[in-house]
Design a protein around this motif. Structure first.
Motif, PDB file in Angstrom:
ATOM      1  N   CYS A 174       0.828  -1.203   0.000  1.00  0.00           N
ATOM      2  CA  CYS A 174       0.000   0.000   0.000  1.00  0.00           C
ATOM      3  C   CYS A 174       0.864   1.255   0.000  1.00  0.00           C
ATOM      4  O   CYS A 174       0.565   2.231  -0.692  1.00  0.00           O
ATOM      5  N   SER A 175       1.929   1.229   0.795  1.00  0.00           N
ATOM      6  CA  SER A 175       2.805   2.399   0.871  1.00  0.00           C
ATOM      7  C   SER A 175       3.550   2.643  -0.434  1.00  0.00           C
ATOM      8  O   SER A 175       3.738   3.796  -0.844  1.00  0.00           O
ATOM      9  N   LEU A 176       3.993   1.567  -1.082  1.00  0.00           N
ATOM     10  CA  LEU A 176       4.837   1.710  -2.273  1.00  0.00           C
ATOM     11  C   LEU A 176       4.053   1.841  -3.576  1.00  0.00           C
ATOM     12  O   LEU A 176       4.637   2.146  -4.613  1.00  0.00           O
ATOM     13  N   TRP A 177       2.744   1.573  -3.558  1.00  0.00           N
ATOM     14  CA  TRP A 177       1.960   1.703  -4.790  1.00  0.00           C
ATOM     15  C   TRP A 177       2.128   3.098  -5.365  1.00  0.00           C
ATOM     16  O   TRP A 177       2.129   4.070  -4.607  1.00  0.00           O
ATOM     17  N   PRO A 178       2.317   3.289  -6.669  1.00  0.00           N
ATOM     18  CA  PRO A 178       2.241   2.313  -7.759  1.00  0.00           C
ATOM     19  C   PRO A 178       3.597   1.778  -8.225  1.00  0.00           C
ATOM     20  O   PRO A 178       3.714   1.293  -9.343  1.00  0.00           O
ATOM     21  N   ILE A 179       4.633   1.910  -7.394  1.00  0.00           N
ATOM     22  CA  ILE A 179       5.946   1.372  -7.765  1.00  0.00           C
ATOM     23  C   ILE A 179       5.825  -0.128  -8.003  1.00  0.00           C
ATOM     24  O   ILE A 179       5.186  -0.834  -7.234  1.00  0.00           O
ATOM     25  N   GLU A 180       6.430  -0.603  -9.077  1.00  0.00           N
ATOM     26  CA  GLU A 180       6.408  -2.030  -9.397  1.00  0.00           C
ATOM     27  C   GLU A 180       7.774  -2.632  -9.055  1.00  0.00           C
ATOM     28  O   GLU A 180       8.817  -2.099  -9.463  1.00  0.00           O
ATOM     29  N   ILE A 181       7.767  -3.719  -8.311  1.00  0.00           N
ATOM     30  CA  ILE A 181       9.005  -4.398  -7.933  1.00  0.00           C
ATOM     31  C   ILE A 181       8.939  -5.847  -8.398  1.00  0.00           C
ATOM     32  O   ILE A 181       8.051  -6.589  -7.992  1.00  0.00           O
ATOM     33  N   LEU A 182       9.871  -6.221  -9.263  1.00  0.00           N
ATOM     34  CA  LEU A 182      10.017  -7.606  -9.680  1.00  0.00           C
ATOM     35  C   LEU A 182      11.290  -8.150  -9.061  1.00  0.00           C
ATOM     36  O   LEU A 182      12.180  -7.382  -8.675  1.00  0.00           O
ATOM     37  N   ALA A 183      11.389  -9.455  -8.959  1.00  0.00           N
ATOM     38  CA  ALA A 183      12.555 -10.040  -8.294  1.00  0.00           C
ATOM     39  C   ALA A 183      12.922 -11.370  -8.923  1.00  0.00           C
ATOM     40  O   ALA A 183      12.069 -12.081  -9.460  1.00  0.00           O
ATOM     41  N   GLU A 184      14.217 -11.700  -8.863  1.00  0.00           N
ATOM     42  CA  GLU A 184      14.624 -13.062  -9.173  1.00  0.00           C
ATOM     43  C   GLU A 184      14.028 -13.979  -8.109  1.00  0.00           C
ATOM     44  O   GLU A 184      13.774 -13.553  -6.979  1.00  0.00           O
ATOM     45  N   ASP A 185      13.812 -15.230  -8.457  1.00  0.00           N
ATOM     46  CA  ASP A 185      13.139 -16.130  -7.522  1.00  0.00           C
ATOM     47  C   ASP A 185      13.918 -16.331  -6.226  1.00  0.00           C
ATOM     48  O   ASP A 185      13.332 -16.641  -5.190  1.00  0.00           O
ATOM     49  N   PHE A 202       4.728  -4.835 -18.996  1.00  0.00           N
ATOM     50  CA  PHE A 202       4.716  -6.022 -18.140  1.00  0.00           C
ATOM     51  C   PHE A 202       4.258  -5.734 -16.721  1.00  0.00           C
ATOM     52  O   PHE A 202       4.181  -6.626 -15.895  1.00  0.00           O
ATOM     53  N   THR A 203       3.967  -4.467 -16.414  1.00  0.00           N
ATOM     54  CA  THR A 203       3.593  -4.136 -15.040  1.00  0.00           C
ATOM     55  C   THR A 203       2.142  -4.526 -14.761  1.00  0.00           C
ATOM     56  O   THR A 203       1.356  -4.758 -15.675  1.00  0.00           O
ATOM     57  N   ILE A 204       1.794  -4.583 -13.487  1.00  0.00           N
ATOM     58  CA  ILE A 204       0.459  -5.016 -13.085  1.00  0.00           C
ATOM     59  C   ILE A 204      -0.578  -3.930 -13.346  1.00  0.00           C
ATOM     60  O   ILE A 204      -1.669  -4.194 -13.844  1.00  0.00           O
ATOM     61  N   GLU A 205      -0.248  -2.699 -12.985  1.00  0.00           N
ATOM     62  CA  GLU A 205      -1.214  -1.617 -13.090  1.00  0.00           C
ATOM     63  C   GLU A 205      -1.447  -1.180 -14.540  1.00  0.00           C
ATOM     64  O   GLU A 205      -0.540  -1.222 -15.367  1.00  0.00           O
ATOM     65  N   ASN A 206      -2.667  -0.746 -14.807  1.00  0.00           N
ATOM     66  CA  ASN A 206      -3.003  -0.140 -16.091  1.00  0.00           C
ATOM     67  C   ASN A 206      -2.689   1.349 -15.990  1.00  0.00           C
ATOM     68  O   ASN A 206      -3.454   2.123 -15.441  1.00  0.00           O
ATOM     69  N   TYR A 207      -1.530   1.711 -16.500  1.00  0.00           N
ATOM     70  CA  TYR A 207      -1.047   3.081 -16.361  1.00  0.00           C
ATOM     71  C   TYR A 207      -2.014   4.106 -16.946  1.00  0.00           C
ATOM     72  O   TYR A 207      -2.261   5.149 -16.352  1.00  0.00           O
ATOM     73  N   TYR A 208      -2.579   3.833 -18.106  1.00  0.00           N
ATOM     74  CA  TYR A 208      -3.267   4.877 -18.853  1.00  0.00           C
ATOM     75  C   TYR A 208      -4.437   5.475 -18.084  1.00  0.00           C
ATOM     76  O   TYR A 208      -4.682   6.680 -18.132  1.00  0.00           O
TER      77      TYR A 208
END
Length: 285
Positions: A174-185, A202-208
């Motif tokens: 909630c605090s970091l939204w809308p920052i997207e963080i991906l990670a190696e497994d 590839f991000t989750i959010e619909n930016y537009y």
């Protein structure tokens, strides 16, 4: 085997695997985009990270009080102990905003059962009432008939808490939204970006349709039909400026300083752009 995960929280049970198609897009994107390597600190744990820094110069305006989007509509993956403790210590204010306790008492629960649910249940209310009697995030509330806000954030503001305290008590996602963080497994590297359909897909959010991070959409007649007030052009700031405190206390001061330095070095922003004195995280109703 290495694959990408969406990192919602630094606990393994809240990671979700990125689809193969999006993973391929993300890897190609980070291989070609201008990035920096830094170290982020999330809930006291340090991770090496690659940051898509130029997007942090995109214009943003987190004018939540004039928005009809339900960004606080989804429960986070996990509620941490400090969030639960904070709600229990401020249970009257929490109920005044969310009406959760009133609803559960109306359903026949005792006060002890309600407090036990806040302490133990995954979403802090009995599962059978989620999305039935209690819709949207269990911490959300409406300040009017359209705007959905966070009760935890509101209580923190009423108590005069600073940015670090607010971010510590709210769930990480909630605090970091809308920052997207991906990670190696294996969490050996994090990859950080912002939703932007024009540069990454590839991000989750619909930016537009997110007016707070899309100034062009906020000025469109489609948006103005639903949001006639607020989101004024002069209130937009570079994301790194509008989200300064969140970056510092959510990802660490080194991460913020490294992104800032890169933006200045590559002449994306100038030092004078970093002038915002009052963070929107402290805006009140």
């Amino acid at each position: 085997m290495k694959y990408f995960l969406f990192l919602n929280h630094p606990k393994r049970d809240t990671l979700s695997i990125v689809s193969p198609e999006k993973e391929e897009m993300a890897r190609k994107y980070f291989d070609t985009a201008d990035t920096i390597e830094t170290t982020v600190k999330i809930r006291g744990i340090e991770y090496p990270a690659v940051v898509d820094f130029e997007l942090f110069a995109n214009m943003a305006n987190f004018d939540c009080f004039n928005c009809v989007e339900h960004c606080c509509g989804d429960n986070p993956s996990i509620y941490e102990e400090q969030t639960r403790d904070f709600i229990l210590k401020n249970i009257e204010e929490y109920n005044r905003l969310t009406k959760n306790n009133d609803i559960l008492q109306w359903e026949g629960y005792s006060q002890n059962e309600i407090e036990k649910s806040i302490s133990e249940d995954p979403l802090m209310v009995p599962e059978k009432h989620v999305e039935e009697e209690i819709i949207n995030c269990t911490c959300s509330f409406k300040c009017n008939n359209s705007t959905t806000l966070c009760s935890i954030h509101s209580i923190c503001l009423d108590k005069g808490m600073d940015s670090a305290e607010i971010i510590h008590r709210k769930p990480v996602i909630c605090s970091l939204w809308p920052i997207e963080i991906l990670a190696e497994d294996d969490l050996s590297m994090l990859y950080i970006t912002l939703p932007d359909d024009f540069t990454n897909g590839f991000t989750i959010e619909n930016y537009y349709t997110k007016s707070c991070i899309n100034e062009e959409y906020a000025s469109s007649p489609i948006f103005r039909r639903e949001n006639p007030d607020g989101f004024l052009e002069e209130e937009y700031e570079p994301f790194i400026t509008a989200y300064k405190d969140t970056l510092i206390y959510g990802l660490g001061k080194r991460c913020y300083e490294d992104i800032k330095s890169a933006l200045i070095e590559y002449e994306v922003l100038e030092e004078e752009d970093f002038h915002m004195e009052v963070q929107q995280i402290h805006s009140k109703i």
